[in-house]
Design a protein around this motif. Structure first.
Motif, PDB file in Angstrom:
ATOM      1  N   GLN A 238     -28.438  35.382 117.174  1.00 15.82           N
ATOM      2  CA  GLN A 238     -27.871  34.425 118.119  1.00 15.82           C
ATOM      3  C   GLN A 238     -28.633  33.105 118.102  1.00 15.82           C
ATOM      4  OE1 GLN A 238     -24.985  34.705 120.285  1.00 15.82           O
ATOM      5  NE2 GLN A 238     -24.691  36.161 118.593  1.00 15.82           N
ATOM      6  N   GLU A 239     -29.961  33.174 117.946  1.00 10.43           N
ATOM      7  CA  GLU A 239     -30.755  31.948 117.843  1.00 10.43           C
ATOM      8  C   GLU A 239     -30.404  31.199 116.569  1.00 10.43           C
ATOM      9  OE1 GLU A 239     -33.748  28.920 117.575  1.00 10.43           O
ATOM     10  OE2 GLU A 239     -32.578  29.842 119.189  1.00 10.43           O
ATOM     11  N   GLY A 240     -30.252  31.902 115.463  1.00 13.32           N
ATOM     12  CA  GLY A 240     -29.904  31.254 114.206  1.00 13.32           C
ATOM     13  C   GLY A 240     -28.550  30.577 114.259  1.00 13.32           C
ATOM     14  N   ILE A 241     -27.577  31.243 114.861  1.00 10.86           N
ATOM     15  CA  ILE A 241     -26.237  30.669 115.001  1.00 10.86           C
ATOM     16  C   ILE A 241     -26.273  29.431 115.894  1.00 10.86           C
ATOM     17  CG2 ILE A 241     -23.926  31.095 115.936  1.00 10.86           C
ATOM     18  CD1 ILE A 241     -24.354  34.066 115.068  1.00 10.86           C
ATOM     19  N   ALA A 242     -27.026  29.520 117.002  1.00 14.80           N
ATOM     20  CA  ALA A 242     -27.139  28.375 117.911  1.00 14.80           C
ATOM     21  C   ALA A 242     -27.830  27.197 117.225  1.00 14.80           C
ATOM     22  CB  ALA A 242     -27.912  28.781 119.168  1.00 14.80           C
ATOM     23  N   ALA A 243     -28.884  27.485 116.463  1.00 17.92           N
ATOM     24  CA  ALA A 243     -29.595  26.412 115.768  1.00 17.92           C
ATOM     25  C   ALA A 243     -28.692  25.718 114.759  1.00 17.92           C
ATOM     26  CB  ALA A 243     -30.834  26.981 115.068  1.00 17.92           C
ATOM     27  N   PHE A 244     -27.878  26.508 114.060  1.00 17.57           N
ATOM     28  CA  PHE A 244     -26.932  25.934 113.095  1.00 17.57           C
ATOM     29  C   PHE A 244     -25.933  25.029 113.811  1.00 17.57           C
ATOM     30  CE2 PHE A 244     -22.853  26.098 110.847  1.00 17.57           C
ATOM     31  CZ  PHE A 244     -23.235  25.639 109.597  1.00 17.57           C
ATOM     32  N   ALA A 245     -25.391  25.496 114.931  1.00 16.74           N
ATOM     33  CA  ALA A 245     -24.394  24.714 115.663  1.00 16.74           C
ATOM     34  C   ALA A 245     -24.995  23.433 116.231  1.00 16.74           C
ATOM     35  CB  ALA A 245     -23.796  25.564 116.788  1.00 16.74           C
ATOM     36  N   GLN A 246     -26.260  23.516 116.648  1.00 18.79           N
ATOM     37  CA  GLN A 246     -26.918  22.370 117.274  1.00 18.79           C
ATOM     38  C   GLN A 246     -27.659  21.486 116.263  1.00 18.79           C
ATOM     39  OE1 GLN A 246     -29.387  24.202 120.298  1.00 18.79           O
ATOM     40  NE2 GLN A 246     -27.635  25.333 121.142  1.00 18.79           N
ATOM     41  N   LYS A 247     -27.565  21.858 114.995  1.00 16.58           N
ATOM     42  CA  LYS A 247     -28.177  21.091 113.902  1.00 16.58           C
ATOM     43  C   LYS A 247     -29.674  20.863 114.141  1.00 16.58           C
ATOM     44  CE  LYS A 247     -23.839  18.810 112.690  1.00 16.58           C
ATOM     45  NZ  LYS A 247     -23.126  17.533 112.470  1.00 16.58           N
ATOM     46  N   ARG A 248     -30.356  21.950 114.447  1.00 17.11           N
ATOM     47  CA  ARG A 248     -31.802  21.904 114.673  1.00 17.11           C
ATOM     48  C   ARG A 248     -32.450  23.064 113.925  1.00 17.11           C
ATOM     49  NH1 ARG A 248     -33.010  26.177 117.850  1.00 17.11           N
ATOM     50  NH2 ARG A 248     -31.422  26.930 119.337  1.00 17.11           N
ATOM     51  N   PRO A 249     -33.753  22.996 113.678  1.00 15.84           N
ATOM     52  CA  PRO A 249     -34.417  24.143 113.052  1.00 15.84           C
ATOM     53  C   PRO A 249     -34.422  25.340 113.983  1.00 15.84           C
ATOM     54  CG  PRO A 249     -35.768  22.145 112.897  1.00 15.84           C
ATOM     55  CD  PRO A 249     -34.655  21.848 113.862  1.00 15.84           C
ATOM     56  N   ALA A 250     -34.287  26.514 113.422  1.00 18.32           N
ATOM     57  CA  ALA A 250     -34.396  27.727 114.222  1.00 18.32           C
ATOM     58  C   ALA A 250     -35.824  27.873 114.735  1.00 18.32           C
ATOM     59  CB  ALA A 250     -34.012  28.942 113.387  1.00 18.32           C
ATOM     60  N   SER A 251     -35.987  28.649 115.803  1.00 18.39           N
ATOM     61  CA  SER A 251     -37.289  28.755 116.471  1.00 18.39           C
ATOM     62  C   SER A 251     -38.372  29.336 115.576  1.00 18.39           C
ATOM     63  CB  SER A 251     -37.148  29.621 117.731  1.00 18.39           C
ATOM     64  OG  SER A 251     -36.706  30.930 117.382  1.00 18.39           O
ATOM     65  N   TRP A 252     -37.982  30.073 114.534  1.00 19.42           N
ATOM     66  CA  TRP A 252     -38.983  30.743 113.684  1.00 19.42           C
ATOM     67  C   TRP A 252     -39.450  29.854 112.529  1.00 19.42           C
ATOM     68  CZ3 TRP A 252     -33.946  32.930 114.104  1.00 19.42           C
ATOM     69  CH2 TRP A 252     -33.079  32.565 113.049  1.00 19.42           C
ATOM     70  N   VAL A 253     -38.835  28.710 112.314  1.00 16.01           N
ATOM     71  CA  VAL A 253     -39.218  27.847 111.190  1.00 16.01           C
ATOM     72  C   VAL A 253     -40.599  27.263 111.470  1.00 16.01           C
ATOM     73  CG1 VAL A 253     -38.658  25.782 109.854  1.00 16.01           C
ATOM     74  CG2 VAL A 253     -36.838  27.319 110.622  1.00 16.01           C
ATOM     75  N   PRO A 254     -41.580  27.475 110.583  1.00 16.16           N
ATOM     76  CA  PRO A 254     -42.946  26.981 110.835  1.00 16.16           C
ATOM     77  C   PRO A 254     -42.978  25.463 110.988  1.00 16.16           C
ATOM     78  CG  PRO A 254     -42.934  28.553 109.007  1.00 16.16           C
ATOM     79  CD  PRO A 254     -41.495  28.220 109.304  1.00 16.16           C
ATOM     80  N   VAL A 255     -43.830  25.019 111.907  1.00 18.57           N
ATOM     81  CA  VAL A 255     -44.056  23.591 112.088  1.00 18.57           C
ATOM     82  C   VAL A 255     -45.161  23.169 111.136  1.00 18.57           C
ATOM     83  CG1 VAL A 255     -44.769  21.793 113.695  1.00 18.57           C
ATOM     84  CG2 VAL A 255     -43.363  23.712 114.500  1.00 18.57           C
ATOM     85  N   SER A 256     -44.911  22.123 110.361  1.00 23.63           N
ATOM     86  CA  SER A 256     -45.889  21.661 109.386  1.00 23.63           C
ATOM     87  C   SER A 256     -47.187  21.245 110.067  1.00 23.63           C
ATOM     88  CB  SER A 256     -45.331  20.493 108.573  1.00 23.63           C
ATOM     89  OG  SER A 256     -46.313  19.978 107.701  1.00 23.63           O
TER      90      SER A 256
END
Length: 258
Positions: A238-256
């Motif tokens: 559900q987080e991945g689908i929401a991130a895709f719809a909102q055009k943002r990185p998913a919560s698990w994507v590491p921050v540089s």
């Protein structure tokens, strides 16, 4: 006693570096122990998303330490310990990338095969040298044979012939062979893509890739439908689908880290 394996983390990637160039990163008792411990550390660190197996010196790994193997007891210990190392890589919930700036032999090729992704420089070479020493490539066959084309496996296991990185790609041992000046970038390309996947989804996908398929097609589809539906309804999906719809990185994507 100096460490023979180094460990570092950055941007969600744990890099485990074989650092025993004096014996071509041979799988000595100390190196096996440290490699096993660092693999366990990476597996237990929630900030680690991808594991890279790297090396210092001109050789990735020469296989078992033959000086130690001259002692029957030490040889037996090595044979008994090595399956646990290969299994920890093969079954790791986190994707493992092997990075080769040089050759691999025997047990070293087993490490390469156990990894999910393997990238080498174009002039890297490989060989299953066991038969030429009166030995059998038995333990490494567990990870190597699922990767190799059957005809190539028979040829290379039985002859012990050296082969290059281009052929390693052709027969399924490597994902890519690149010029030396592109190795870092190619590995970073793979780790970057792998880090975009949901951690639970990656672990489940790895397990799915390893599973024996159901003999009945309907049963296989039923199992896969259950797996798919669980992830569609789950928090990570559900987080991945929401991130895709909102055009943002998913919560698990590491921050540089810079």
């Amino acid at each position: 006693m100096a460490d023979l394996v180094r460990y570092a983390t950055a941007n969600g990637v744990a890099t485990i570096t074989l650092d025993s160039p004096h014996n071509r990163n041979a799988l000595s008792a100390q190196l096996r122990r440290e490699l096993r411990d660092h693999l366990a550390a990476a597996a237990g660190d929630d900030t680690v998303r991808v594991i890279v197996l790297d090396h210092t010196g001109p050789v990735f790994c020469a296989g078992m330490d033959l000086k130690e193997a001259g002692n029957a007891g030490s040889a037996t210990d090595g044979v008994n310990e090595f399956p646990d190392i290969l299994a920890s890589i093969w079954t790791s919930a986190k994707p493992v990338v092997a990075k080769l700036a040089g050759p691999a032999r025997a047990g070293g090729v087993g490490l390469v095969a156990a990894a999910d992704i393997a990238v080498a420089v174009e002039d890297a070479t490989f060989a299953f040298t066991e038969v030429r020493l009166g030995l059998v490539p038995a333990v490494i066959s567990v990870t190597v044979l699922p990767r190799l084309l059957p005809r190539a496996a028979h040829e290379l296991f039985l002859t012990g012939e050296k082969f290059d990185a281009g052929r390693a790609v052709e027969i399924g041992l490597l994902n890519a062979a690149v010029p030396a000046d592109r190795l870092d970038d190619e590995v970073a390309r793979y780790t970057g893509m792998l880090a975009l996947g949901g951690p639970t989804a990656l672990a489940a996908t790895k397990e799915m890739l390893r599973r024996a398929r159901a003999a009945d097609l309907a049963d296989d589809f039923a199992d896969m439908l259950e797996l798919s539906a669980g992830f569609f309804a789950g928090a990570e999906g559900q987080e991945g689908i929401a991130a895709f719809a909102q055009k943002r990185p998913a919560s698990w994507v590491p921050v540089s880290e810079g």
